[in-house]
Design a protein around this motif. Structure first.
Motif, PDB file in Angstrom:
ATOM      1  N   PRO A  97     -18.080  47.348  75.045  1.00 50.57           N
ATOM      2  CA  PRO A  97     -18.639  46.867  76.308  1.00 50.57           C
ATOM      3  C   PRO A  97     -17.748  45.817  76.964  1.00 50.57           C
ATOM      4  N   TYR A  98     -17.780  45.814  78.291  1.00 47.66           N
ATOM      5  CA  TYR A  98     -16.994  44.849  79.058  1.00 47.66           C
ATOM      6  C   TYR A  98     -17.848  44.232  80.150  1.00 47.66           C
ATOM      7  N   GLY A  99     -17.458  43.040  80.576  1.00 50.68           N
ATOM      8  CA  GLY A  99     -18.085  42.375  81.704  1.00 50.68           C
ATOM      9  C   GLY A  99     -19.518  41.958  81.459  1.00 50.68           C
ATOM     10  N   GLN A 100     -20.111  41.360  82.478  1.00 48.55           N
ATOM     11  CA  GLN A 100     -21.512  40.973  82.388  1.00 48.55           C
ATOM     12  C   GLN A 100     -22.423  42.187  82.339  1.00 48.55           C
ATOM     13  N   CYS A 101     -21.987  43.275  82.982  1.00 48.47           N
ATOM     14  CA  CYS A 101     -22.818  44.487  82.998  1.00 48.47           C
ATOM     15  C   CYS A 101     -22.808  45.204  81.653  1.00 48.47           C
ATOM     16  N   GLY A 102     -21.783  44.958  80.828  1.00 49.79           N
ATOM     17  CA  GLY A 102     -21.717  45.568  79.502  1.00 49.79           C
ATOM     18  C   GLY A 102     -21.367  47.035  79.497  1.00 49.79           C
ATOM     19  N   HIS A 103     -20.718  47.527  80.558  1.00 53.56           N
ATOM     20  CA  HIS A 103     -20.387  48.953  80.594  1.00 53.56           C
ATOM     21  C   HIS A 103     -19.355  49.285  79.521  1.00 53.56           C
ATOM     22  N   MET A 104     -19.595  50.407  78.830  1.00 54.53           N
ATOM     23  CA  MET A 104     -18.705  50.837  77.765  1.00 54.53           C
ATOM     24  C   MET A 104     -17.491  51.550  78.352  1.00 54.53           C
ATOM     25  N   VAL A 105     -16.292  51.102  77.932  1.00 54.46           N
ATOM     26  CA  VAL A 105     -15.050  51.698  78.419  1.00 54.46           C
ATOM     27  C   VAL A 105     -14.142  51.991  77.230  1.00 54.46           C
ATOM     28  N   SER A 106     -13.438  53.105  77.317  1.00 53.56           N
ATOM     29  CA  SER A 106     -12.511  53.515  76.269  1.00 53.56           C
ATOM     30  C   SER A 106     -11.306  52.587  76.205  1.00 53.56           C
ATOM     31  N   GLU A 107     -10.711  52.524  75.026  1.00 53.83           N
ATOM     32  CA  GLU A 107      -9.493  51.733  74.855  1.00 53.83           C
ATOM     33  C   GLU A 107      -8.329  52.281  75.667  1.00 53.83           C
ATOM     34  N   LEU A 108      -8.484  53.462  76.280  1.00 51.26           N
ATOM     35  CA  LEU A 108      -7.459  54.007  77.160  1.00 51.26           C
ATOM     36  C   LEU A 108      -7.290  53.178  78.433  1.00 51.26           C
ATOM     37  N   PHE A 109      -8.343  52.454  78.841  1.00 51.33           N
ATOM     38  CA  PHE A 109      -8.331  51.726  80.111  1.00 51.33           C
ATOM     39  C   PHE A 109      -8.666  50.240  79.916  1.00 51.33           C
ATOM     40  N   PRO A 110      -7.856  49.502  79.164  1.00 47.67           N
ATOM     41  CA  PRO A 110      -8.164  48.087  78.931  1.00 47.67           C
ATOM     42  C   PRO A 110      -8.056  47.226  80.194  1.00 47.67           C
ATOM     43  N   HIS A 111      -7.186  47.598  81.130  1.00 53.83           N
ATOM     44  CA  HIS A 111      -7.020  46.800  82.348  1.00 53.83           C
ATOM     45  C   HIS A 111      -8.152  47.061  83.338  1.00 53.83           C
ATOM     46  N   VAL A 112      -8.463  48.333  83.568  1.00 54.58           N
ATOM     47  CA  VAL A 112      -9.581  48.663  84.455  1.00 54.58           C
ATOM     48  C   VAL A 112     -10.876  48.094  83.888  1.00 54.58           C
ATOM     49  N   ALA A 113     -10.999  48.099  82.560  1.00 50.58           N
ATOM     50  CA  ALA A 113     -12.219  47.617  81.910  1.00 50.58           C
ATOM     51  C   ALA A 113     -12.562  46.184  82.307  1.00 50.58           C
ATOM     52  N   ARG A 114     -11.566  45.385  82.625  1.00 52.44           N
ATOM     53  CA  ARG A 114     -11.812  43.989  83.002  1.00 52.44           C
ATOM     54  C   ARG A 114     -12.456  43.864  84.387  1.00 52.44           C
ATOM     55  N   HIS A 115     -12.529  44.975  85.095  1.00 51.92           N
ATOM     56  CA  HIS A 115     -13.078  44.945  86.458  1.00 51.92           C
ATOM     57  C   HIS A 115     -14.388  45.726  86.572  1.00 51.92           C
ATOM     58  N   VAL A 116     -15.041  46.000  85.448  1.00 53.79           N
ATOM     59  CA  VAL A 116     -16.263  46.812  85.508  1.00 53.79           C
ATOM     60  C   VAL A 116     -17.357  46.152  86.341  1.00 53.79           C
ATOM     61  N   ASP A 117     -17.341  44.837  86.452  1.00 54.44           N
ATOM     62  CA  ASP A 117     -18.370  44.162  87.246  1.00 54.44           C
ATOM     63  C   ASP A 117     -18.161  44.351  88.745  1.00 54.44           C
ATOM     64  N   ASP A 118     -17.022  44.953  89.122  1.00 56.78           N
ATOM     65  CA  ASP A 118     -16.761  45.296  90.527  1.00 56.78           C
ATOM     66  C   ASP A 118     -16.922  46.794  90.785  1.00 56.78           C
ATOM     67  N   ILE A 119     -17.289  47.547  89.752  1.00 54.22           N
ATOM     68  CA  ILE A 119     -17.256  49.008  89.833  1.00 54.22           C
ATOM     69  C   ILE A 119     -18.645  49.614  89.731  1.00 54.22           C
ATOM     70  N   CYS A 120     -18.857  50.706  90.456  1.00 55.97           N
ATOM     71  CA  CYS A 120     -20.042  51.547  90.286  1.00 55.97           C
ATOM     72  C   CYS A 120     -19.584  52.889  89.733  1.00 55.97           C
TER      73      CYS A 120
END
Length: 453
Positions: A97-120
């Protein structure tokens, strides 16, 4: 009997602003137009991942797929499949999980994962065609078996451009395969609304430029005189024999001339800081190519282009899934994250929609021991920016990721939603080729209101 047009032309009083607007529109058909209603977004950047990244390996975690690795699929496969597949294949990558929203992201996208709180994230997306060519056309044009205008062309037709010296639609390094030009063309819409390709998929992004933008033989004044003379000849011909193709050609010549003032400055990234170039990954040979695409997308959007597309392939992992997805994700992860961060820091994310997506997902069952087949029945898109609810996920697939189940979003629904964010009603954005009403979403499409902030 006096027609309405004759009356407006002959009237000496009133209708002044209407006449002026009409004249300006006739002078530059790419001029900005009023949307149907107040827009949430002014422009779109579409990050197209050609070939079909697997949603269960990137942004949609499926714990039961991990648990049931090697077991048969517990329900029926589609009646039509692209290739022979076997049992369930767990993702070879870890999720967290990443961000305050806790969305699960694969280790393939560690950089995008840091922006999950800006993403739908849209997890219930689906299409209808299991072949690359048909699926690309369906996503880009709304039709997989006819030549139809592309989504970017419809946006330009509906809204025009915010910079009259640039096209309304630019596509950077587009693929020439699987529909090629038809994926960014204008079809029956006026030709000047079609996408302007900057390079193609066989070129490095640094070589993808508007070539011959300067004419060393003639001064701008001489070119202007030549173009005015040519325009006069063409308009004389048009007066006697109306020709929509010739009219679009006149407009294209005019745009090409005006681009000489704007395109060279946009193409030159020397004024970008080293920190910005590093943010997009231009300092790394692996990320440099797509990073430059993303940086150019920001620059074109910032300059007023309505619809910019960047393309990156090739995610088509029928075999060699581990190496394929690791390699392609490594090329795009940092540039995409850099684009989101840069747009947000500049205040551009407030009225720019960033869209990430593909022509289809992939199967949770394996093709061999290290591959996944095409799967139009489920895929993930994500949106960031103007008007979308950040830090959320909309829709879902079944427990193993084969079919979209909850809050399903078909390509036509996605297209209707994008137009809605831009202030356009997809049912009203129409054109009449040969007397038949056409629109991007055909007779389909429902706006996914649940993703709006």
């Amino acid at each position: 009997m006096t027609s309405r047009r004759d009356m407006l032309q002959q009237s000496a009083l009133g209708f002044g602003s209407l006449a002026l607007t009409s004249l300006l529109q006739a002078e530059n058909p790419l001029a900005a137009k009023r949307p149907h209603f107040r827009p949430r977004a002014k422009r779109v950047i579409f990050l197209f991942m050609k070939g079909g990244p697997a949603h269960m390996d990137t942004f949609e975690y499926k714990p039961l797929l991990q648990r049931d690795h090697g077991k048969p699929l517990p329900f029926d496969k589609p009646k039509v499949t692209f290739a022979k597949t076997g049992n369930l294949l767990a993702s070879p990558w870890q999720f967290k999980p990443y961000g305050q929203c806790g969305h699960m992201v694969s280790e393939l996208f560690p950089h995008v994962a840091r922006h999950v709180d800006d993403i739908c994230f849209i997890h219930g997306a689906h299409g209808t065609n299991p072949a690359h060519g048909g699926a690309l056309l369906k996503l880009h044009t709304g039709a997989d078996n006819f030549v139809r205008p592309s989504m970017g062309a419809w946006v330009g037709y509906g809204l025009g451009t915010e910079n009259e010296n640039l096209p309304s639609y630019v596509t950077i390094c587009p693929t020439l395969a699987h529909g090629g030009l038809n994926n960014w063309g204008s079809a029956f819409l006026p030709a000047h609304f079609g996408g302007t390709p900057i390079g193609n998929a066989s070129l490095k992004a640094k070589d993808a430029k508007v070539h011959h933008i300067r004419n060393p033989k003639w001064t701008p004044g001489q070119q202007r005189a030549q173009l005015d003379f040519l325009k006069q000849l063409n308009e004389d011909h048009l007066a006697a024999t109306p020709d929509a193709v010739l009219e679009s050609r006149i407009n294209s010549y005019e745009l090409a001339f005006r681009m000489q003032a704007a395109a060279p400055e946009i193409q030159n990234i020397d004024n970008e800081t080293e920190a910005t170039k590093k943010l997009y990954g231009l300092d790394d040979p692996k990320t440099r190519d797509f990073g430059r695409q993303c940086l150019m997308a920001r620059r074109y959007s910032e300059a007023g282009v309505r619809f910019v597309q960047c393309s990156q392939g090739y995610w088509d992992a029928h075999g060699g899934l581990k190496n394929n997805h690791r390699d392609v994700a490594g090329k795009v992860d940092k540039p995409i994250a850099g684009l989101i961060a840069d747009m947000k820091a500049r205040g551009l994310l407030e009225d720019t929609l960033i869209l990430w997506g593909t022509e289809f997902g992939r199967t949770p069952v394996g093709q061999g021991s290290d591959g996944r087949d095409h799967n139009p029945h489920a895929m993930t898109f994500f949106l960031a920016g103007a008007g979308v609810k950040p830090g959320t996920a909309y829709g879902s697939t079944d427990d193993h990721g084969y079919y979209a189940t909850e809050n399903r979003v078909h390509f036509h629904d996605l297209q209707a939603t994008i137009l809605h964010l831009l202030g356009m009603d997809h049912k009203k954005l129409t054109f009449y080729p040969n007397g038949i009403e056409r629109r991007l979403t055909n007779v389909h499409g429902h706006v996914a209101n649940g993703i709006f902030a």
